[in-house]
Scaffold this motif. Sequence first.
Motif, mmCIF file in Angstrom:
data_model
loop_
_atom_site.group_PDB
_atom_site.id
_atom_site.type_symbol
_atom_site.label_atom_id
_atom_site.label_comp_id
_atom_site.label_asym_id
_atom_site.label_seq_id
_atom_site.Cartn_x
_atom_site.Cartn_y
_atom_site.Cartn_z
ATOM 1 N N VAL A 1 0.819 -1.218 0.000
ATOM 2 C CA VAL A 1 0.000 0.000 0.000
ATOM 3 C C VAL A 1 0.852 1.265 0.000
ATOM 4 O O VAL A 1 0.585 2.190 -0.781
ATOM 5 N N PRO A 2 1.899 1.389 0.852
ATOM 6 C CA PRO A 2 2.760 2.570 0.763
ATOM 7 C C PRO A 2 3.405 2.741 -0.608
ATOM 8 O O PRO A 2 3.543 3.863 -1.107
ATOM 9 N N ILE B 1 0.765 4.155 -2.943
ATOM 10 C CA ILE B 1 0.545 5.576 -2.673
ATOM 11 C C ILE B 1 1.707 6.399 -3.200
ATOM 12 O O ILE B 1 1.515 7.467 -3.802
ATOM 13 N N THR C 1 1.395 6.658 -6.919
ATOM 14 C CA THR C 1 0.261 7.513 -7.262
ATOM 15 C C THR C 1 0.630 8.985 -7.153
ATOM 16 O O THR C 1 0.260 9.800 -8.004
ATOM 17 N N VAL C 2 1.387 9.342 -6.123
ATOM 18 C CA VAL C 2 1.760 10.749 -5.914
ATOM 19 C C VAL C 2 2.767 11.225 -6.961
ATOM 20 O O VAL C 2 2.625 12.320 -7.514
ATOM 21 N N ALA D 1 5.530 12.125 -1.488
ATOM 22 C CA ALA D 1 5.165 10.731 -1.772
ATOM 23 C C ALA D 1 5.672 9.791 -0.681
ATOM 24 O O ALA D 1 4.967 8.871 -0.244
ATOM 25 N N ALA E 1 3.692 10.505 2.597
ATOM 26 C CA ALA E 1 2.330 9.969 2.470
ATOM 27 C C ALA E 1 2.335 8.443 2.564
ATOM 28 O O ALA E 1 1.453 7.837 3.192
ATOM 29 N N GLY E 2 3.327 7.810 1.950
ATOM 30 C CA GLY E 2 3.430 6.359 2.016
ATOM 31 C C GLY E 2 3.630 5.877 3.442
ATOM 32 O O GLY E 2 3.017 4.898 3.875
ATOM 33 N N GLY F 1 -0.010 5.244 4.071
ATOM 34 C CA GLY F 1 0.044 3.908 3.490
ATOM 35 C C GLY F 1 0.270 2.800 4.492
ATOM 36 O O GLY F 1 -0.370 1.744 4.434
#
Length: 404
Positions: A115-116, A119, A122-123, A299, A302-303, A307
Amino acid sequence: MVQVRKPINRLIAPVRALFVSDASAGILLILVAAAAMLAANSPFADEYKQLFYGELRWTPIPKLDDLHLWINDGLMAIFFFVVGLEVKRELICGQLSTPEQRRLPIMAAAAGMIVPALIFVTVVGMDSPLTRGWAIPAATDIAFAMGVLGLLGNRVPASLRLFLLTVAIVDDIGAVLVIAAFYTTGIKMMWLAASVAVFAVMVGMNRFGVRRIWPFVVVALVLWVCVLFSGVHATIAGVVAALTIPMNAKDGHSMLEKLEHGLAPWSAYLVVPVFGFANAGVNLTGMTINEVLAPLPLAIAAGLVIGKQLGIFGIIVAAVKLGIAKAPENANWIEIWGVTILCGIGFTMSLFISGLAFDGSALLIDEAKIGILGGSLISAILGYVVLRLTTKHPEEREVESVTP
């Protein structure tokens, strides 16, 4: 009398926690990271940089021509060796020795890496060259996370401490595999073949009953040299060598346990802090807000912050609701969530991977460090606050039970 002790215990608990074994290593890392940032932004910034990146006048291995390389490729092999010892022990007779024990930590660690990474991608965008850093927010720092738990004393249930530790161990296994598979370039087959041959010698030494430590140390050093020149990152030799260390015990203590107990303090209190001081410093002089909030640090942060907890907490809920695994005992869902937030602390391994991902680009490495430090700090503070507000110290529960 009990009521008088209550405020005193609350006052001294944070100080006492600094000296608890599972907290001290994490506290040391926090201090080291702060010291590195101060050094990198002080009047001695040039000296700090020269110390680690200045070319050595003499080196026994020309490929390692500065102190930073010796730390990352050499000294950190000890850290990875200790990780390998711990993983082998846990798989054979520890908390990962049965399918039931392995199920939830493996699922949580896998989700906490996938998941991280998603993310992060995605960023930064799928087509961005920054995607090479996808694994940076996928790692959890054991010492740092356990250090935060240590500050909470006995508030956090023992089952959650054990869960965090086992998830971090499985996470380390994943990180090692990622480094070997995705951050290996320019393979030299002759050296790789030599590495395999030396590894086979170590396996043979185990099988034929060699029980002295020094032969394994000598051959492990040869293995490290072969891996260093093979194109695979040299620290992988530490993990591979650890897997060959005998676990059978004749006098009650195996060679593996003796090495682990002997090296673990050196790894926690010397190797990792030296690595942290050499790698955590970022010179912020002249860096604009746009660079601090660039896609790469955002990124990574956020991860780590979003994430990690999203992946790990989500998979735990799903596994428990579907009957695939059992939740940690004596812990409620908010406490479990708090521990999953702490999994977003990615100091040591994240810094290590960032150096591999963006080797040769000082700007991107600095941006990655900002994301790692920022994301780890937010995760540490948020996780601590959640657990501090939702858990109670045993002494406080005792006081409440006897207070009219």
